[in-house]
Design a protein around this motif. Structure first.
Motif, mmCIF file in Angstrom:
data_model
loop_
_atom_site.group_PDB
_atom_site.id
_atom_site.type_symbol
_atom_site.label_atom_id
_atom_site.label_comp_id
_atom_site.label_asym_id
_atom_site.label_seq_id
_atom_site.Cartn_x
_atom_site.Cartn_y
_atom_site.Cartn_z
ATOM 1 N N LYS A 1 0.826 -1.213 0.000
ATOM 2 C CA LYS A 1 0.000 0.000 0.000
ATOM 3 C C LYS A 1 0.856 1.256 0.000
ATOM 4 O O LYS A 1 0.461 2.299 -0.485
ATOM 5 N N TYR B 1 2.513 4.631 0.994
ATOM 6 C CA TYR B 1 2.139 5.811 1.778
ATOM 7 C C TYR B 1 0.648 6.086 1.689
ATOM 8 O O TYR B 1 -0.015 5.668 0.737
ATOM 9 N N TYR C 1 -0.655 6.478 -10.972
ATOM 10 C CA TYR C 1 -1.181 7.775 -10.527
ATOM 11 C C TYR C 1 -2.037 8.443 -11.607
ATOM 12 O O TYR C 1 -2.196 9.653 -11.614
ATOM 13 N N ASN D 1 -5.112 6.329 -0.753
ATOM 14 C CA ASN D 1 -5.257 4.919 -1.097
ATOM 15 C C ASN D 1 -6.723 4.562 -1.294
ATOM 16 O O ASN D 1 -7.606 5.385 -1.060
ATOM 17 N N SER D 2 -6.952 3.323 -1.688
ATOM 18 C CA SER D 2 -8.319 2.875 -1.949
ATOM 19 C C SER D 2 -8.859 2.074 -0.771
ATOM 20 O O SER D 2 -8.112 1.359 -0.106
ATOM 21 N N TYR E 1 -9.412 -0.213 -11.959
ATOM 22 C CA TYR E 1 -8.061 0.062 -11.470
ATOM 23 C C TYR E 1 -7.407 -1.230 -10.977
ATOM 24 O O TYR E 1 -6.302 -1.580 -11.366
ATOM 25 N N LEU F 1 -5.928 -4.203 -0.196
ATOM 26 C CA LEU F 1 -5.442 -4.490 1.161
ATOM 27 C C LEU F 1 -6.014 -3.476 2.142
ATOM 28 O O LEU F 1 -5.354 -3.071 3.079
HETATM 29 C C1 LIG Z 1 -2.323 6.581 -6.259
HETATM 30 S S1 LIG Z 1 -1.195 5.536 -5.432
HETATM 31 C C2 LIG Z 1 -1.559 5.868 -3.750
HETATM 32 C C3 LIG Z 1 -0.331 6.285 -3.006
HETATM 33 C C4 LIG Z 1 0.649 5.181 -2.767
HETATM 34 N N1 LIG Z 1 0.242 4.391 -1.613
HETATM 35 C C5 LIG Z 1 2.076 5.723 -2.559
HETATM 36 O O1 LIG Z 1 2.765 5.363 -1.598
HETATM 37 O O2 LIG Z 1 2.524 6.495 -3.385
HETATM 38 C C6 LIG Z 1 -1.931 3.983 -5.755
HETATM 39 C C7 LIG Z 1 -1.126 2.791 -5.302
HETATM 40 O O3 LIG Z 1 -1.201 2.617 -3.887
HETATM 41 C C8 LIG Z 1 -1.376 1.247 -3.567
HETATM 42 N N2 LIG Z 1 -2.716 1.046 -2.994
HETATM 43 C C9 LIG Z 1 -3.645 1.978 -2.799
HETATM 44 N N3 LIG Z 1 -4.750 1.470 -2.222
HETATM 45 C C10 LIG Z 1 -4.511 0.158 -2.061
HETATM 46 C C11 LIG Z 1 -5.271 -0.908 -1.519
HETATM 47 N N4 LIG Z 1 -6.480 -0.743 -1.019
HETATM 48 N N5 LIG Z 1 -4.707 -2.130 -1.532
HETATM 49 C C12 LIG Z 1 -3.474 -2.336 -2.023
HETATM 50 N N6 LIG Z 1 -2.704 -1.363 -2.543
HETATM 51 C C13 LIG Z 1 -3.211 -0.124 -2.556
HETATM 52 C C14 LIG Z 1 -1.243 0.470 -4.858
HETATM 53 O O4 LIG Z 1 0.108 0.148 -5.034
HETATM 54 C C15 LIG Z 1 -1.659 1.499 -5.878
HETATM 55 O O5 LIG Z 1 -1.143 1.230 -7.147
#
Ligand SMILES: C[S@@+](CC[C@H](N)C(=O)[O-])C[C@H]1O[C@@H](n2cnc3c(N)ncnc32)[C@H](O)[C@@H]1O
Length: 310
Positions: free
Chosen positions: A156, A158, A197, A227-228, A269, A278
């Motif tokens: 996940k 940040y 992104y 995040n989602s 997505y 996650l």
């Molecule tokens: C737009 S970025 C969000 C910011 C990211 N967490 C970062 O550190 O830059 C999207 C990415 O975050 C991670 N992510 C976001 N939500 C998630 C979730 N519910 N489960 C798993 N991975 C997630 C995935 O790697 C995804 O491709």
């Protein structure tokens, strides 16, 4: 006095911008809380507070170099007395259900029709740079109430959290900010579909008959770190600020100290990036399209959108 030296790399030409916000600054948040162990390889992101359109990219795609912002298509929504933008604005004082509406062309900042000469690009700048006595002043909002830190889960990465040291609660319905980055004219040269992104909204911007893509890979604001979740506490909606159409984020619940701000990325997505979710709603990884709460959240979103559109 000799003119002050500027860093050419960080300079953005006026013609390439929407709005007249400050120049790029290195996105400090990107590295703010990272320890040496946690450093993620890749380009450092630039923090921007408005969209950036690279004229070379747009020229290469045979599109106008500078998006025209003066005339906007009219819709029935413009004439509706109870416009969602007004309701959303009021929501800052009085919480309402999350404004899940697709189109509304009344300026979020001044409440006028954007064709009105009194409504201008300035509305956008005022909202985001806090100048001119904006009602919402987003300049200090992030700094004051939110922080970016590691979720503790490697996949996940940040996330965005309500600061833990504050007693402040962000009310349901509050406008939080909007997604910015480089606007690219659809899949073109240099476009990387695997970029995590990318935001592909159907914003109906008159300068783009297709879907423009907002790419926050190299530049963006804090919203790129959201995040989602299968039960998101943030909703998105297409809004108008001055002459600029944006993907705006609103709190759909009261956000308390320590809460992580999450949107729902949608099925495409996760499928497209071959990812499992996650989020904190379930233990371990799960397919957000197959799990009950994920489906419920999606249905709730769709119902809200339909209810507000009709
Ligand atoms: C737009 S970025 C969000 C910011 C990211 N967490 C970062 O550190 O830059 C999207 C990415 O975050 C991670 N992510 C976001 N939500 C998630 C979730 N519910 N489960 C798993 N991975 C997630 C995935 O790697 C995804 O491709």
């Amino acid at each position: 006095m000799p003119p002050k030296k500027t860093n050419a790399k960080n300079r953005v030409t006026k013609g390439g911008r929407l709005g007249h916000g400050p120049k790029w600054t290195p996105f400090k948040a990107w590295n703010a809380s990272r320890t040496v162990r946690e450093i993620i390889p890749g380009a450092v992101c630039k923090q921007v507070d408005s969209f950036y359109a690279d004229p070379r990219r747009w020229n290469a795609a045979g599109r106008p170099q500078r998006p025209r912002l003066s005339t906007l298509p009219k819709t029935e929504a413009e004439n509706e007395s109870e416009c969602i933008a007004d309701r959303a604005r009021l929501a800052l004082a009085e919480p309402i259900d999350a404004p899940e509406v697709k189109y509304c062309y009344t300026c979020f900042e001044c409440g006028r029709n954007p064709d009105d000469p009194e409504c201008s690009v300035q509305c956008y700048d005022e909202l985001h740079s806090g100048g001119g006595g904006s009602k919402n002043d987003m300049k200090t909002f992030f700094k004051k109430w939110l922080e970016i830190r590691h979720t503790g889960t490697a996949e996940k990465g940040y996330g965005v959290f309500v600061k833990t040291n504050g007693r402040y609660e962000i009310p349901k319905g509050a406008y939080l900010g909007h997604y910015v980055g480089e606007i690219i004219p659809g899949p073109t040269k240099g476009y990387n579909a695997n970029n995590k992104y990318l935001y592909e909204p159907q914003v109906g911007l008159e300068w783009d008959t297709d879907r423009p893509i907002i790419d926050a890979g190299k530049m963006g604001n804090w919203t790129r770190f959201m995040n989602s979740s299968c039960d998101p506490n943030v909703s998105e909606s297409i809004m108008q600020i001055g002459k600029v159409r944006v993907i705006a984020f609103f709190a759909n619940k009261t956000l308390k100290s320590g809460d992580e701000l999450c949107i729902y990325y949608g099925d495409d997505y996760f499928r497209g990036h071959e990812l499992l979710c996650l989020c904190d709603n379930f233990e371990g990884s799960h397919d957000p399209t197959a799990v009950g709460a994920g489906l419920q959240a999606r249905e709730r979103h769709q119902q809200q959108a339909l209810a507000l559109q009709s």
